[in-house]
Design a protein around this motif. Structure first.
Motif, short mmCIF file in Angstrom:
data_model
loop_
_atom_site.label_atom_id
_atom_site.label_comp_id
_atom_site.label_asym_id
_atom_site.label_seq_id
_atom_site.Cartn_x
_atom_site.Cartn_y
_atom_site.Cartn_z
N LEU A 67 30.48 -36.89 41.73
CA LEU A 67 29.36 -36.33 41.17
C LEU A 67 28.41 -37.14 40.32
CD1 LEU A 67 31.65 -33.25 40.09
CD2 LEU A 67 30.41 -33.49 42.09
N PRO A 68 27.37 -37.41 40.84
CA PRO A 68 26.52 -38.40 40.10
C PRO A 68 26.16 -38.13 38.67
CG PRO A 68 25.39 -37.32 41.70
CD PRO A 68 26.56 -36.93 42.09
N ASP A 69 25.79 -36.95 38.52
CA ASP A 69 25.31 -36.57 36.89
C ASP A 69 26.41 -35.87 36.00
OD1 ASP A 69 22.92 -36.71 37.86
OD2 ASP A 69 22.85 -34.38 38.52
N LEU A 70 27.74 -36.49 36.49
CA LEU A 70 28.97 -36.32 35.49
C LEU A 70 29.30 -37.71 34.96
CD1 LEU A 70 30.81 -34.08 34.41
CD2 LEU A 70 32.41 -34.80 36.54
N PRO A 71 28.98 -37.84 33.62
CA PRO A 71 29.28 -39.18 33.07
C PRO A 71 31.02 -39.30 33.01
CG PRO A 71 27.85 -37.75 31.60
CD PRO A 71 28.47 -36.89 32.66
N ALA A 72 31.33 -40.58 32.78
CA ALA A 72 32.78 -40.98 32.87
C ALA A 72 33.55 -40.50 31.79
CB ALA A 72 32.85 -42.45 32.70
N LEU A 73 32.74 -40.30 30.56
CA LEU A 73 33.47 -39.57 29.34
C LEU A 73 33.94 -37.95 29.81
CD1 LEU A 73 34.47 -39.88 26.50
CD2 LEU A 73 32.27 -39.26 25.66
N ALA A 74 32.93 -37.52 30.39
CA ALA A 74 33.06 -36.17 30.74
C ALA A 74 34.41 -35.76 31.79
CB ALA A 74 31.96 -35.31 31.41
N ARG A 75 34.21 -36.91 32.82
CA ARG A 75 35.41 -36.69 33.89
C ARG A 75 36.66 -36.85 33.11
NH1 ARG A 75 31.76 -40.43 36.58
NH2 ARG A 75 33.11 -42.05 35.99
N GLN A 76 36.87 -38.03 32.32
CA GLN A 76 38.08 -38.35 31.42
C GLN A 76 38.56 -37.00 30.71
OE1 GLN A 76 40.44 -40.64 31.89
NE2 GLN A 76 39.24 -41.08 33.50
N ALA A 77 37.52 -36.39 30.18
CA ALA A 77 37.98 -35.53 29.28
C ALA A 77 38.34 -34.39 30.22
CB ALA A 77 36.90 -34.81 28.23
N MET A 78 37.88 -33.76 31.04
CA MET A 78 38.10 -32.65 32.10
C MET A 78 39.71 -33.07 32.69
SD MET A 78 34.37 -31.61 33.56
CE MET A 78 34.87 -30.20 34.31
N TYR A 79 39.60 -34.30 33.15
CA TYR A 79 41.03 -34.61 33.65
C TYR A 79 41.99 -34.60 32.97
CZ TYR A 79 44.98 -37.55 35.18
OH TYR A 79 46.01 -38.32 35.08
N ARG A 80 41.85 -34.81 31.69
CA ARG A 80 42.85 -34.86 30.46
C ARG A 80 43.11 -33.46 30.28
NH1 ARG A 80 40.74 -40.15 27.87
NH2 ARG A 80 42.33 -41.54 28.64
N GLY A 81 42.24 -32.53 30.19
CA GLY A 81 42.44 -31.03 30.09
C GLY A 81 43.27 -30.34 31.09
N VAL A 82 43.14 -30.75 32.16
CA VAL A 82 44.06 -30.24 33.43
C VAL A 82 45.43 -30.94 33.49
CG1 VAL A 82 42.07 -29.38 35.03
CG2 VAL A 82 43.32 -31.64 35.27
N TRP A 83 45.33 -32.16 32.84
CA TRP A 83 46.74 -32.78 32.86
C TRP A 83 47.57 -32.33 31.66
CZ3 TRP A 83 48.33 -36.47 29.01
CH2 TRP A 83 49.67 -37.11 29.62
N LEU A 84 46.93 -32.03 30.77
CA LEU A 84 47.65 -31.42 29.55
C LEU A 84 47.97 -30.05 29.49
CD1 LEU A 84 46.04 -33.62 26.59
CD2 LEU A 84 48.26 -33.74 27.30
N ALA A 85 46.90 -29.41 29.86
CA ALA A 85 46.87 -27.88 29.63
C ALA A 85 47.04 -27.00 31.11
CB ALA A 85 45.75 -27.38 29.09
N GLY A 86 47.00 -27.73 32.38
CA GLY A 86 47.27 -26.96 33.48
C GLY A 86 48.72 -26.50 34.01
N GLY A 87 49.77 -26.88 33.14
CA GLY A 87 51.08 -26.49 33.68
C GLY A 87 51.17 -24.96 34.20
N SER A 88 50.85 -24.06 33.21
CA SER A 88 50.81 -22.58 33.73
C SER A 88 49.98 -22.45 34.94
CB SER A 88 50.36 -21.88 32.53
OG SER A 88 48.82 -21.95 32.11
#
Length: 138
Positions: free
Chosen positions: A96-117
């Protein structure tokens, strides 16, 4: 070597304020999975659930919808483990060209940490949302 790519446009219809249904199959080629995901017409997704906290939603809401569809599919169908599904989400976000690396990492970490349920309830959601009758190709 397989390169990650979105191979079809994302076409959805709005079911309500939080749910969307694919009106055409959505194809995503994943290098991590070494496979082509064909997410069937009729698949129901929330297109990246971001907490509705004002600052968090302002930063990340609506920014990774295309990448969220394969991730939702993997969470509902379980053809791989959760960690791999989360890596595929990060992989797809890099396209996704308009998605900065910082946003990608934050969203990835969000699902990694809080996606269990969401991972645990995925197969149930798949059935309840009417997706179970659809063919799954991977």
């Amino acid at each position: 070597m397989i390169h990650p790519a979105f191979l079809s446009p994302l076409e959805v219809e709005i079911l309500d304020e939080a749910l969307f249904r694919l009106v055409r199959p959505f194809k995503y080629q994943s290098a991590i999975l070494g496979a082509l995901l064909v997410i069937p017409e009729g698949f129901v997704t929330d297109l990246a659930s971001i907490p509705r906290l004002p600052f968090v939603y302002w930063l990340y809401g609506g920014r990774a919808r295309k990448a969220a569809v394969p991730h939702d599919f993997l969470y509902q169908v379980h053809p791989c483990d959760k960690a791999t599904a989360d890596w595929v989400f990060l992989e797809a976000m890099t396209l996704l060209p308009d998605l900065p690396a910082l946003a990608r990492q934050a969203m990835y970490r969000g699902v990694w940490l809080a996606g269990g349920s969401a991972w645990t309830s995925g197969p149930t959601r798949y059935t309840v949302l009417g997706n179970a009758a659809r063919a799954v190709e991977m």
